[in-house]
Design a protein around this motif. Structure first.
Motif, PDB file in Angstrom:
ATOM      1  N   HIS A 173      29.181  73.147  48.787  1.00 34.42           N
ATOM      2  CA  HIS A 173      30.173  72.880  47.746  1.00 34.42           C
ATOM      3  C   HIS A 173      31.589  73.037  48.295  1.00 34.42           C
ATOM      4  O   HIS A 173      32.460  72.195  48.057  1.00 34.42           O
ATOM      5  N   ALA A 174      31.817  74.113  49.034  1.00 35.23           N
ATOM      6  CA  ALA A 174      33.140  74.354  49.601  1.00 35.23           C
ATOM      7  C   ALA A 174      33.514  73.269  50.610  1.00 35.23           C
ATOM      8  O   ALA A 174      34.675  72.831  50.673  1.00 35.23           O
ATOM      9  N   LEU A 175      32.533  72.818  51.386  1.00 33.92           N
ATOM     10  CA  LEU A 175      32.778  71.758  52.364  1.00 33.92           C
ATOM     11  C   LEU A 175      33.202  70.470  51.666  1.00 33.92           C
ATOM     12  O   LEU A 175      34.127  69.773  52.108  1.00 33.92           O
ATOM     13  N   VAL A 176      32.540  70.166  50.552  1.00 37.40           N
ATOM     14  CA  VAL A 176      32.898  68.972  49.784  1.00 37.40           C
ATOM     15  C   VAL A 176      34.299  69.109  49.198  1.00 37.40           C
ATOM     16  O   VAL A 176      35.090  68.166  49.195  1.00 37.40           O
ATOM     17  N   GLU A 177      34.614  70.294  48.705  1.00 39.80           N
ATOM     18  CA  GLU A 177      35.943  70.516  48.128  1.00 39.80           C
ATOM     19  C   GLU A 177      37.042  70.360  49.173  1.00 39.80           C
ATOM     20  O   GLU A 177      38.123  69.831  48.883  1.00 39.80           O
ATOM     21  N   GLU A 178      36.779  70.809  50.397  1.00 39.25           N
ATOM     22  CA  GLU A 178      37.754  70.641  51.474  1.00 39.25           C
ATOM     23  C   GLU A 178      38.047  69.156  51.707  1.00 39.25           C
ATOM     24  O   GLU A 178      39.209  68.746  51.822  1.00 39.25           O
ATOM     25  N   ALA A 226      21.204  79.662  47.245  1.00 42.68           N
ATOM     26  CA  ALA A 226      22.466  79.585  46.499  1.00 42.68           C
ATOM     27  C   ALA A 226      23.671  79.720  47.414  1.00 42.68           C
ATOM     28  O   ALA A 226      24.697  79.046  47.214  1.00 42.68           O
ATOM     29  N   GLN A 227      23.584  80.583  48.424  1.00 37.90           N
ATOM     30  CA  GLN A 227      24.714  80.752  49.337  1.00 37.90           C
ATOM     31  C   GLN A 227      24.958  79.490  50.154  1.00 37.90           C
ATOM     32  O   GLN A 227      26.110  79.097  50.368  1.00 37.90           O
TER      33      GLN A 227
END
Length: 240
Positions: free
Chosen positions: A84-89, A77-78
């Motif tokens: 997920h954060a990389l995609v959001e960036e 999950a981590q």
């Protein structure tokens, strides 16, 4: 004089017969109902089903039979949160590059990394430059071959009643470092896979009026390059 390019003597073959009408219909249905999914319903993908999907991907064609695909199954999950954060960036950077369409782009859902039952990162390994067969003038055929594997998996997922989405909004070098890939490896896709409540009736970007599928006749040409729509007349070639 013998033909040095003939098939191997006594090589096994498969009969060149058409599929039954029902089998053909199933193939075309999977093609036309495949969707790049962004909305997932959680749940899980049974181990046997996942193995069937990966075998379908692994049976894709590849230039020079180089088989340049590698699959990393991400369950932690981590780690998913980091992806997920990389995609959001990258989503934000892409939006800024959209100019007047920035607001429209930001309204789109571009990933399902946190909701999908499975996340698979597809990457190409180092050492691909050693494969010259079919790549001497077109080195990007390793990318084309890997895309074939992804498409195989996509169609098989539809046949299994699962959804799949191809996420390409990420910095490849950062993702490679995140997943401890060796130097020279290149991630090509983050695949979100799993149960969905329903498939989009048409491609999501078309439903959202971001773009539309171009008419097939605009893509067809005869003999040489022609302007869009000029390649197929009413009595020439297939029509959509």
């Amino acid at each position: 004089m013998s033909d040095t390019h003939s098939a191997p003597i006594n090589a096994p073959t498969i009969a060149a017969t058409a599929f039954s009408e029902a089998e053909r219909a199933a193939v075309y249905r999977a093609i036309h109902e495949r969707r790049d999914m962004r909305h997932f319903a959680g749940g899980q993908v049974e181990k046997a089903v996942l193995l069937r999907l990966l075998r379908a991907a692994h049976h894709a064609p590849s230039v020079g039979f180089m088989q340049p695909w590698r699959f990393i199954r991400v369950r932690d999950a981590q780690m998913r949160g980091r992806i997920h954060a990389l995609v959001e960036e990258e989503r934000l950077r892409t939006a800024q590059a959209m100019g007047e369409r920035e607001a429209d782009f930001m309204r789109l859902k571009v990933q399902g990394v946190l909701q999908a039952a499975e996340v698979l990162v597809v990457a190409m390994p180092p050492g691909r430059e050693a494969h010259v067969f079919g790549r001497r003038t077109l080195p990007e055929m390793d990318v084309a071959s890997t895309a074939c594997a992804i498409q195989n998996l996509w169609l098989a997922a539809r046949a299994e009643g699962l959804g799949m989405g191809w996420v390409s909004l990420f910095d490849p070098q950062t993702l490679a470092q995140l997943l401890a890939m060796p130097a020279g490896a290149h991630p090509l896709a983050v695949l979100c896979l799993g149960p969905v409540e329903a498939y989009y009736a048409e491609p999501m970007l078309q439903q959202e009026r971001w773009a539309r599928r171009a008419p097939l006749q605009d893509m067809l040409m005869d003999e040489c390059w022609q302007d869009a729509g000029a390649g197929a007349s009413a009595d020439q070639g297939p029509q959509p």
